[in-house]
Design a protein around this motif. Structure first.
Motif, PDB file in Angstrom:
ATOM      1  N   SER A 109       0.862  -1.175   0.000  1.00 49.10           N
ATOM      2  CA  SER A 109       0.000   0.000   0.000  1.00 49.10           C
ATOM      3  C   SER A 109       0.899   1.226   0.000  1.00 49.10           C
ATOM      4  O   SER A 109       2.083   1.151   0.360  1.00 49.10           O
ATOM      5  CB  SER A 109      -0.917  -0.008   1.236  1.00 49.10           C
ATOM      6  N   ARG A 153      -1.480  -2.815  -7.266  1.00 48.87           N
ATOM      7  CA  ARG A 153      -2.352  -2.782  -8.443  1.00 48.87           C
ATOM      8  C   ARG A 153      -2.514  -4.154  -9.118  1.00 48.87           C
ATOM      9  O   ARG A 153      -3.654  -4.550  -9.409  1.00 48.87           O
ATOM     10  CB  ARG A 153      -1.834  -1.746  -9.444  1.00 48.87           C
ATOM     11  N   VAL A 156      -4.970  -6.204  -6.999  1.00 48.53           N
ATOM     12  CA  VAL A 156      -6.369  -5.748  -7.052  1.00 48.53           C
ATOM     13  C   VAL A 156      -6.985  -6.029  -8.421  1.00 48.53           C
ATOM     14  O   VAL A 156      -8.165  -6.402  -8.517  1.00 48.53           O
ATOM     15  CB  VAL A 156      -6.449  -4.245  -6.707  1.00 48.53           C
ATOM     16  N   GLU A 157      -6.207  -5.874  -9.472  1.00 45.36           N
ATOM     17  CA  GLU A 157      -6.755  -6.052 -10.819  1.00 45.36           C
ATOM     18  C   GLU A 157      -6.801  -7.515 -11.250  1.00 45.36           C
ATOM     19  O   GLU A 157      -7.757  -7.941 -11.902  1.00 45.36           O
ATOM     20  CB  GLU A 157      -5.933  -5.249 -11.828  1.00 45.36           C
ATOM     21  N   TYR A 205      -7.224   6.563  -3.621  1.00 37.08           N
ATOM     22  CA  TYR A 205      -7.069   5.797  -4.861  1.00 37.08           C
ATOM     23  C   TYR A 205      -7.199   4.301  -4.586  1.00 37.08           C
ATOM     24  O   TYR A 205      -7.858   3.563  -5.345  1.00 37.08           O
ATOM     25  CB  TYR A 205      -5.704   6.095  -5.493  1.00 37.08           C
ATOM     26  N   GLU A 206      -6.590   3.835  -3.496  1.00 39.85           N
ATOM     27  CA  GLU A 206      -6.629   2.408  -3.180  1.00 39.85           C
ATOM     28  C   GLU A 206      -8.036   1.972  -2.797  1.00 39.85           C
ATOM     29  O   GLU A 206      -8.491   0.895  -3.208  1.00 39.85           O
ATOM     30  CB  GLU A 206      -5.640   2.106  -2.061  1.00 39.85           C
ATOM     31  N   GLN A 208     -10.771   3.316  -3.853  1.00 40.02           N
ATOM     32  CA  GLN A 208     -11.531   3.312  -5.101  1.00 40.02           C
ATOM     33  C   GLN A 208     -11.286   2.019  -5.880  1.00 40.02           C
ATOM     34  O   GLN A 208     -12.239   1.406  -6.399  1.00 40.02           O
ATOM     35  CB  GLN A 208     -11.149   4.515  -5.952  1.00 40.02           C
ATOM     36  N   ARG A 209     -10.027   1.597  -5.971  1.00 37.37           N
ATOM     37  CA  ARG A 209      -9.720   0.386  -6.724  1.00 37.37           C
ATOM     38  C   ARG A 209     -10.301  -0.854  -6.045  1.00 37.37           C
ATOM     39  O   ARG A 209     -10.767  -1.780  -6.722  1.00 37.37           O
ATOM     40  CB  ARG A 209      -8.205   0.226  -6.891  1.00 37.37           C
ATOM     41  N   GLU A 212     -13.979  -0.827  -6.845  1.00 36.66           N
ATOM     42  CA  GLU A 212     -14.189  -1.203  -8.242  1.00 36.66           C
ATOM     43  C   GLU A 212     -14.028  -2.712  -8.449  1.00 36.66           C
ATOM     44  O   GLU A 212     -14.666  -3.301  -9.335  1.00 36.66           O
ATOM     45  CB  GLU A 212     -13.218  -0.443  -9.136  1.00 36.66           C
ATOM     46  N   ALA A 213     -13.199  -3.341  -7.629  1.00 37.40           N
ATOM     47  CA  ALA A 213     -12.997  -4.784  -7.738  1.00 37.40           C
ATOM     48  C   ALA A 213     -14.160  -5.575  -7.155  1.00 37.40           C
ATOM     49  O   ALA A 213     -14.266  -6.779  -7.402  1.00 37.40           O
ATOM     50  CB  ALA A 213     -11.700  -5.185  -7.036  1.00 37.40           C
TER      51      ALA A 213
END
Length: 226
Positions: A109, A153, A156-157, A205-206, A208-209, A212-213
């Motif tokens: 993080s 990233r 998470v993606e 930002y984290e 949000q990601r 979104e996941a």
């Protein structure tokens, strides 16, 4: 130590183990076990049962064991946690094992210091060393599986959506849905995944990601926890 945790290498016969070192000291100094006394034992990764002291020497003892009880069911929770500082990591690992969490992802993080990833406590044998007291405390034999993810990233993606395919996902973050009966206010029964940030929390930002996941934010209230 509420459970004497055994390893395959301890067995000197099919139903007999020989213990030395830390476990010998605990049994002799805390339990004050004498020949004939029974203790709760469990095989790491296997069944639990009873061990009866049959012989003891200056720095060793032997137990006859009966392993016939399955370990407790794990909590249906996957924990995703930003890597804490090494001193706190050791405590967290013990608590993870105590709670019966079967799977832990330690992730990077923005607020995780790079030096934390160089900690010797992330070595496999050191991780087991930190997890084992939690199993002994809670009377369990299943080691949590620990995964290290040094890049936020890609995790998470590429991985998190798959982990959330059959789980509800939650991010502990101020401003989310208040803790209640529809979140973690009742005992966990459905498969869940909980994300916990570093000291200071995930950056926007984290969060949000993670949302979104497929995660939802969860607010534990105004108190500041360690």
């Amino acid at each position: 130590m509420n459970l004497i945790l055994l390893q395959e290498s301890d067995f000197i016969a099919e139903d007999r183990v020989r213990l030395e070192g830390r476990r010998w000291r605990h049994i002799t100094e805390v339990h004050r076990a004498a020949p004939g006394q029974s203790l709760r034992v469990g095989l790491l990764g296997g069944a639990m049962g009873t061990g009866e002291v049959e012989a003891r020497g200056e720095q060793w003892l032997e137990l006859r064991v009966w392993l016939d009880t399955p370990p407790p069911l794990p909590l249906p929770l996957t924990l995703v946690m930003a890597l804490p500082r090494p001193k706190m990591l050791r405590r967290c690992l013990g608590m993870v094992a105590e709670m019966g969490i079967p799977e832990l992802y330690l992730i990077n993080s923005a607020r995780v210091e790079k030096s934390f990833w160089q900690s010797p406590w992330l070595e496999p044998q050191r991780l087991i060393h930190c997890l084992t007291p939690g199993l002994e405390q809670a009377r369990d034999t299943r080691l949590p599986r620990v995964h290290l993810r040094r890049r936020f990233r890609p995790f998470v993606e590429d991985e998190l959506p798959g982990l959330l395919a059959h789980r509800r996902g939650l991010v502990a973050h101020p401003g989310g849905v208040p803790l209640g009966a529809d979140t973690l206010g009742t005992p966990i029964s459905a498969p869940s995944l909980l994300c916990i940030g570093p000291e200071g929390g995930f950056i926007p930002y984290e969060v949000q990601r993670l949302v979104e996941a497929g995660c939802s934010t969860l607010d534990l209230g105004g108190r500041i926890y360690r």
